[in-house]
Design a protein around this motif. Structure first.
Motif, PDB file in Angstrom:
ATOM      1  N   GLU A 230      11.212   7.107  -7.039  1.00 41.96           N
ATOM      2  CA  GLU A 230      11.694   6.497  -5.798  1.00 41.96           C
ATOM      3  C   GLU A 230      10.589   6.380  -4.750  1.00 41.96           C
ATOM      4  O   GLU A 230      10.631   5.517  -3.889  1.00 41.96           O
ATOM      5  N   SER A 231       9.602   7.280  -4.842  1.00 39.87           N
ATOM      6  CA  SER A 231       8.514   7.240  -3.855  1.00 39.87           C
ATOM      7  C   SER A 231       7.697   5.968  -3.977  1.00 39.87           C
ATOM      8  O   SER A 231       7.058   5.535  -3.025  1.00 39.87           O
ATOM      9  N   GLY A 232       7.691   5.369  -5.182  1.00 37.98           N
ATOM     10  CA  GLY A 232       6.907   4.161  -5.401  1.00 37.98           C
ATOM     11  C   GLY A 232       5.441   4.405  -5.682  1.00 37.98           C
ATOM     12  O   GLY A 232       4.686   3.457  -5.913  1.00 37.98           O
ATOM     13  N   PHE A 233       5.027   5.668  -5.710  1.00 36.51           N
ATOM     14  CA  PHE A 233       3.592   5.947  -5.854  1.00 36.51           C
ATOM     15  C   PHE A 233       3.048   5.739  -7.269  1.00 36.51           C
ATOM     16  O   PHE A 233       1.851   5.828  -7.483  1.00 36.51           O
ATOM     17  N   PHE A 234       3.934   5.507  -8.213  1.00 42.47           N
ATOM     18  CA  PHE A 234       3.442   5.162  -9.553  1.00 42.47           C
ATOM     19  C   PHE A 234       2.753   3.799  -9.515  1.00 42.47           C
ATOM     20  O   PHE A 234       1.914   3.496 -10.342  1.00 42.47           O
ATOM     21  N   ASN A 235       3.159   3.002  -8.563  1.00 36.84           N
ATOM     22  CA  ASN A 235       2.561   1.681  -8.380  1.00 36.84           C
ATOM     23  C   ASN A 235       1.365   1.817  -7.437  1.00 36.84           C
ATOM     24  O   ASN A 235       1.521   2.212  -6.284  1.00 36.84           O
ATOM     25  N   PRO A 236       0.162   1.514  -7.920  1.00 40.03           N
ATOM     26  CA  PRO A 236      -1.035   1.745  -7.096  1.00 40.03           C
ATOM     27  C   PRO A 236      -1.004   0.970  -5.785  1.00 40.03           C
ATOM     28  O   PRO A 236      -1.641   1.390  -4.812  1.00 40.03           O
ATOM     29  N   ASP A 237      -0.279  -0.119  -5.740  1.00 44.74           N
ATOM     30  CA  ASP A 237      -0.208  -0.903  -4.500  1.00 44.74           C
ATOM     31  C   ASP A 237       0.465  -0.122  -3.372  1.00 44.74           C
ATOM     32  O   ASP A 237       0.268  -0.438  -2.200  1.00 44.74           O
ATOM     33  N   ASN A 238       1.264   0.874  -3.740  1.00 49.13           N
ATOM     34  CA  ASN A 238       1.997   1.638  -2.728  1.00 49.13           C
ATOM     35  C   ASN A 238       1.290   2.919  -2.306  1.00 49.13           C
ATOM     36  O   ASN A 238       1.792   3.655  -1.463  1.00 49.13           O
ATOM     37  N   LEU A 239       0.171   3.210  -2.935  1.00 46.23           N
ATOM     38  CA  LEU A 239      -0.512   4.465  -2.624  1.00 46.23           C
ATOM     39  C   LEU A 239      -1.102   4.401  -1.215  1.00 46.23           C
ATOM     40  O   LEU A 239      -1.423   3.321  -0.723  1.00 46.23           O
ATOM     41  N   PRO A 240      -1.235   5.575  -0.556  1.00 42.62           N
ATOM     42  CA  PRO A 240      -1.810   5.599   0.792  1.00 42.62           C
ATOM     43  C   PRO A 240      -3.213   4.978   0.811  1.00 42.62           C
ATOM     44  O   PRO A 240      -3.847   4.832  -0.227  1.00 42.62           O
ATOM     45  N   THR A 241      -3.674   4.671   2.004  1.00 40.99           N
ATOM     46  CA  THR A 241      -4.893   3.870   2.126  1.00 40.99           C
ATOM     47  C   THR A 241      -6.147   4.559   1.599  1.00 40.99           C
ATOM     48  O   THR A 241      -7.127   3.893   1.309  1.00 40.99           O
ATOM     49  N   ARG A 242      -6.109   5.894   1.494  1.00 42.63           N
ATOM     50  CA  ARG A 242      -7.331   6.537   0.987  1.00 42.63           C
ATOM     51  C   ARG A 242      -7.621   6.139  -0.464  1.00 42.63           C
ATOM     52  O   ARG A 242      -8.742   6.276  -0.951  1.00 42.63           O
ATOM     53  N   HIS A 243      -6.589   5.669  -1.166  1.00 45.62           N
ATOM     54  CA  HIS A 243      -6.764   5.273  -2.571  1.00 45.62           C
ATOM     55  C   HIS A 243      -7.297   3.849  -2.642  1.00 45.62           C
ATOM     56  O   HIS A 243      -6.545   2.890  -2.541  1.00 45.62           O
ATOM     57  N   LYS A 244      -8.610   3.729  -2.784  1.00 45.09           N
ATOM     58  CA  LYS A 244      -9.209   2.394  -2.734  1.00 45.09           C
ATOM     59  C   LYS A 244      -9.730   1.911  -4.074  1.00 45.09           C
ATOM     60  O   LYS A 244      -9.387   0.847  -4.551  1.00 45.09           O
ATOM     61  N   LYS A 245     -10.573   2.733  -4.671  1.00 49.72           N
ATOM     62  CA  LYS A 245     -11.236   2.298  -5.905  1.00 49.72           C
ATOM     63  C   LYS A 245     -10.249   2.363  -7.075  1.00 49.72           C
ATOM     64  O   LYS A 245      -9.609   3.389  -7.293  1.00 49.72           O
ATOM     65  N   PRO A 246     -10.112   1.280  -7.832  1.00 48.99           N
ATOM     66  CA  PRO A 246      -9.135   1.309  -8.930  1.00 48.99           C
ATOM     67  C   PRO A 246      -9.567   2.191 -10.095  1.00 48.99           C
ATOM     68  O   PRO A 246     -10.761   2.334 -10.383  1.00 48.99           O
ATOM     69  N   PHE A 247      -8.588   2.788 -10.721  1.00 44.78           N
ATOM     70  CA  PHE A 247      -8.784   3.483 -11.993  1.00 44.78           C
ATOM     71  C   PHE A 247      -7.631   3.060 -12.890  1.00 44.78           C
ATOM     72  O   PHE A 247      -6.473   3.227 -12.531  1.00 44.78           O
TER      73      PHE A 247
END
Length: 709
Positions: free
Chosen positions: A21-38
RNA sequence: GGGUGAUUAGCUCAGUUGGUUAGAGCGUUGCAUUCACAUUGCAAAGGUCGCUGGUUCGAGUCCAGCAUUACCCACCA
């Protein structure tokens, strides 16, 4: 408050739901510190059954990588998917039909397709739930299926492009034919079975030839020997010899070929180009005539005269009987051991046949893949698989990509039965053969499943659409079973380089097989299959996960020992109780209180830093087996056995308040750091406890906490 | 026939570039227990690191050979 013993069942589903439900499995929803893709693209699970122990290992390892990178601040994408798994699935479904007393050969193709589609849809639901049970933090919003419309479209375009580039051709070549499944198979879809047969020595004019398969000999009119074989020096290439054969007199022609092994048998053999790979090649080299003797159901054709229409095994003794009557049998060797190619699914003996099929010219594609690997664009873990990869790429044979089954991606091509031409027709517009102007028909065949799964990293990211593709391609890690080092990995590299001009992943991590407790391969026939869901039920997902990782080096197979899993269940309980103890002593604690650590506490925190540093180093070099063991050991034997025990005096009633506060702070700090380190391995219990800790600067979830530095 | 691994404690396996008394888990044995945890704690037993040779001040670790074993590939008239 934490209470009693740790009960995985009460925690796991609840926590997974919260994460989802948090949506954090989707990288687009991660907080802004998460920039570089993995990015990790999940190997697509075959949508024809349930998750087995091997899948549990896949889900665990990949989830560990993803959770670790997510905590490190990467924009972590783990893309889940499912594979239609062409032939595999069709075989599973055919078995189901058989049980119901039905057969695919009595069904319309479209009807069968529809039924298998419904079957896979049902499986997909189960598989999704099972993947969730494993705690997999993958982005369900991006889930892909290898029969999704856009995937089919891309695969069709690839086929067309390959054809235009001269890398796909329609060839009349010898292929592996399964008489039961009525389809051709690639070399990788056959296995070798040793068996004992009679070995017949037959008089063929002045020669003695040996064979296990007299039923193929009707059309044999070429007799082959090595050019340097002195025994047969008197016979010249192309010389004609009249002789008496099974169904009357024939004229044989002498052929000299270096493929002959002079040591073997009499050094002479006759050839059956239509039903033997070696014979086919000899006949190609000498431009000889080829004739079909056996039909696609394993029955003899009219060339066999009185034996026509008989099944091979039925005809064999009768043919020998006739040869004996004619005095053409020199001797019969009983119990001759040899190996035969069989269908890897039904063990039916493969009948080689010459057929018009689609082939991919592998050599130029493989060269580029080998080049990229030699240029270190891909790292293999463990490293020795690099050699296997290269060996495979340096010795390719053309790949038969057409299958005579309905379940799969249709080959978008037209076939001309008059001149045997075949050509792609993506828009389904061509009605006349461009070569001979005769009418054409649509190809009924489907692609080998590896043709589409070979493009998996591309299609999973919606190639050629740029949005995800631009951000997440090339992906970081491809994690897969070691047995796919030549089935799947090379094809992804080949297609990645061919279509996107870049390798599809920078690291290939290969895991071994999951075996039973005795180290035996799990198989339904042996009855030793362990269902991961049963283990989860008994011990909890976290215990299963860490059990699959501790001490399991990449590429090595792993015996699944329940005693060991029970040990990790105890570990989960230990984590629970230690956390309970810390929490019990925090009732008067405030994160805002400034504390001064004494020398001993400073040393504890310094030691913890070492653990963090080591663990991080091991995580970065994919040594999860070492990282997990180190944390396990630290938590139990340093934190619980020493640090907590020694902290007790400072916590009891009447102790110095400053000391109590410093001790509280220290314990909380060590515990929180441990939960972070443990999270990738045991996500559920660590998240549950984290949720209840009064951590300074607490995040919404441990899942998105920062990895300790 | 070719290839790739493996061989270390009763079992399953670690041992990172060669460096004191070789580690873990499980199992085994003994003792303890109103304490966060008996799903526990403390302690113990248990290994000439497959064999032979070589390099080195020093080899479980590097090299060569051999043996055993697993898997993979190819061929089999």
């Amino acid at each position: 408050m934490l209470e009693g013993q740790y009960e995985a069942k009460k925690v796991e589903d609840k926590i997974y739901k919260l994460w989802e439900e948090s949506g954090f499995f989707n990288p687009d929803n991660l907080p802004t510190r998460h920039k570089k893709p993995f990015t990790i693209i999940m190997p697509p699970t075959n949508a024809n059954g349930n998750l087995h122990a091997g899948h549990a290992l896949v889900m665990t390892i990949e989830d560990i990588m993803i959770r670790y990178k997510r905590m490190e601040g990467f924009k972590a994408l783990w893309l889940p998917g499912l594979d239609h798994a062409g032939f595999e699935t069709q075989v599973v479904y055919e078995k189901k039909l058989e049980k119901e007393g039905r057969s695919r050969f009595k069904m319309e193709g479209a009807e069968l397709y529809k039924e298998i589609w419904a079957f896979t849809e049902e499986n997909k639901t189960h598989i999704r739930n099972q993947v969730k049970k494993m705690g997999a933090s993958c982005d369900w919003s991006r889930e892909k299926f290898t029969l999704d419309q856009d995937v089919v479209k891309t695969v069709h375009k690839t086929f067309d492009k390959l054809y235009k580039d001269g890398l796909v051709y329609r060839g009349k070549r010898i292929i592996n034919w399964c008489t039961k499944h009525q389809t051709s198979l690639s070399d990788l879809e056959t296995s070798d079975t040793e068996q004992q047969d009679k070995f017949y020595y037959l008089k063929y004019g002045p020669f003695i030839i040996a064979t296990t398969r007299p039923e193929t000999k009707f059309g044999d009119k070429y007799v082959v020997m090595h050019p340097n074989d002195k025994r047969y020096a008197e016979y010249k290439e192309g010389q004609k010899i009249d002789l008496e054969w099974i169904n009357g007199p024939i004229t044989a022609t002498i052929i000299k070929d270096e493929a002959m092994d002079m040591e073997m048998g009499t050094g002479v053999m006759t050839i059956t180009p239509w039903h033997s790979g070696v014979d086919f090649e000899i006949s190609e080299r000498h431009n000889l005539e080829k004739e079909q003797i056996i039909d696609f159901y394993g029955k003899l054709l009219p060339i066999a005269g009185e034996f026509a229409g008989m099944k091979i095994l039925e005809a064999r003794p009768k043919i020998i009987e006739k040869l004996q009557q004619k005095g053409l049998v020199e001797k019969i060797e009983e119990n001759y051991k040899h190996t035969v190619k069989t269908c890897y699914k039904c063990n039916a003996i493969i009948e080689p046949q010459i057929m018009n099929q689609w082939f991919v010219k592998m050599d130029p594609l493989a060269k580029k893949a080998a080049q990229a690997v030699r240029a270190k664009k891909i790292t293999f873990i463990p490293d020795n698989y690099r050699k296997i990869f290269l060996h495979w790429m340096d010795n390719t044979i053309d790949w038969n990509i057409s299958r005579q089954i309905v379940w799969g991606i249709p080959i978008p091509a037209k076939i001309c039965d008059s001149c045997n031409a075949g050509f792609p027709d993506l828009d389904n517009k061509v009605i006349a053969c461009p070569n001979c102007k005769k009418p054409v028909r649509a190809d009924k065949d489907t692609f080998d499943t590896w043709f589409s799964s070979g493009q998996w990293p591309l299609v999973a990211l919606n190639y050629p659409d740029k949005k995800d593709f631009k951000t997440f391609y090339p992906t970081n890690v491809m994690e897969s079973g070691a047995d796919l080092i030549f089935k799947w990995i090379p094809r992804m590299v080949i297609f990645g380089l061919y279509l996107a001009k870049k390798v599809p992943f920078n690291t290939v991590y290969l895991h071994g097989l999951v075996l039973d407790a005795k180290g035996q391969k799990m198989s339904k026939s042996k009855g030793n299959v362990i269902n991961p869901l049963d283990l989860i039920e008994k011990y909890g997902t976290d215990a299963l996960r860490i059990n699959l990782v501790v001490g399991n080096t990449p590429g090595t197979s792993l015996p699944l020992d329940e005693n060991k899993i029970r040990g990790y269940k105890n570990f989960a309980n230990k984590i629970w109780n230690a956390s309970k103890f810390v929490l019990m002593n925090l009732n008067d604690y405030s994160p805002k209180t400034k504390v001064v650590y004494n020398a001993k506490q400073k040393k504890i925190l310094k030691d913890l830093q070492k653990i963090v540093k080591n663990t991080t180093k091991q995580m970065d070099s994919f040594k999860f087996y070492l990282a997990s063991e180190e944390i396990y050991h630290y938590f139990w034997h340093a934190f619980c056995d020493k640090i907590i025990e020694e902290a007790k005096p400072a916590l009891i009633e009447g102790a110095n308040k400053k000391q109590r506060q410093a001790t509280q702070q220290m314990l909380l700090e060590v515990l929180t750091t441990n939960l972070k380190l443990l999270h990738p391995f045991m996500p559920f219990i660590t998240e549950e406890i984290y949720q209840q800790l009064p951590v300074k600067g607490k995040k919404e979830f441990l899942m998105i906490e920062s990895w300790p530095k």
